[in-house]
Scaffold this active site. Sequence first.
Site, mmCIF file in Angstrom:
data_model
loop_
_atom_site.group_PDB
_atom_site.id
_atom_site.type_symbol
_atom_site.label_atom_id
_atom_site.label_comp_id
_atom_site.label_asym_id
_atom_site.label_seq_id
_atom_site.Cartn_x
_atom_site.Cartn_y
_atom_site.Cartn_z
ATOM 1 N N SER A 194 38.908 39.557 41.168
ATOM 2 C CA SER A 194 37.501 39.477 40.743
ATOM 3 C C SER A 194 37.278 38.117 40.109
ATOM 4 C CB SER A 194 37.175 40.600 39.751
ATOM 5 O OG SER A 194 37.278 41.856 40.375
ATOM 6 N N LYS A 253 30.539 42.530 42.999
ATOM 7 C CA LYS A 253 31.494 42.955 41.976
ATOM 8 C C LYS A 253 30.987 42.603 40.577
ATOM 9 C CE LYS A 253 35.059 44.544 39.878
ATOM 10 N NZ LYS A 253 36.465 44.163 40.075
ATOM 11 N N LYS A 276 36.044 38.279 30.977
ATOM 12 C CA LYS A 276 35.961 37.298 32.055
ATOM 13 C C LYS A 276 34.840 37.652 33.027
ATOM 14 C CE LYS A 276 38.346 38.110 35.493
ATOM 15 N NZ LYS A 276 38.206 38.848 36.772
#
Length: 318
Positions: free
Chosen positions: A102, A177, A245
Amino acid sequence: MTGAADTRRIGFIGLGIMGGPMAAHLVRAGHRVTGYDLERAAIDRLIAAGGEGAAGIADAARDADVVITMVPADPQVERVMFGAGGVLESVAPGTLVIDMSSIKPGTSIAVAQAGAERKLRVLDAPVSGGEAGAIEAVLSIMVGGTEQDFAAALPLFEVLGRTIVHVGPHGAGQTVKAANQLIVAGNVQLVAEALLFLERAGVDTEAGLKVLAGGLAGSTVLDRKGRLMRDRDFEPGFRIDLHHKDMGIVTESAREFDLVLPLAGLTAQLVASLRAQGGGGLDHSGLLLGLERLNGGPREGGSPTAGTKDSASKQGDN
């Protein structure tokens, strides 16, 4: 099991909480999987599952028909793909390269462009479902790239997941995502708030969460994270460090799109706050701890129906 004609040689880079179970599923499906990870124990687990271990990235990728990478963030993807002895310089033209990490959409686009120059087929295919989804092979997989390359990879994706969708060109998988991670983080925070609300009111939280799960408030997050929050069990399935993140990707992308996303910004700050307090290694359900601190800390003795398990020192890897 896969027939002999369908067996593929797969190099798998990144055998942590997510990648380890995924690589093992591919072995059980009949593929020849050679894996590499920075942690020797992760390689040994793959060997015990019937796979093969590699001495490095190039060793795992060199003779592969397909290379799959599953590493934590953009810097690791860039090193694995572009570094000396990395994937892009180690594989033969025509190899299918699937990054399931990701990361930022722009990084995926850069990998795809560099791969095209080497006549490689590249897909970005991040996943959702967490550790449980990886173990149970029920991940959602959102794929960016060409239709042709998606079709070539689909039999492998079907080993790993249940919901598999080609969402657009290179980078689109990462964009979807990021949206997923925004929804998940917001849901985790709201489940934490609902649970603390019930606890402070003296309600039986087991009964309360059960009835909530059966109505419009029900969600996968409530099903999988509600009990862990009740028990104060924050053993990492998806670490706060990684969700921090991901929320950075959301907020950075929102600025690029000139979008105002108020709840995204607030949720990102709550995730960042828990991380700043030393909770980066906890599961993202640990957002409950940050919420308790905002409300003066946990009540002495806890609620009559809430567990008191202290997992604050537990760490996890991806």
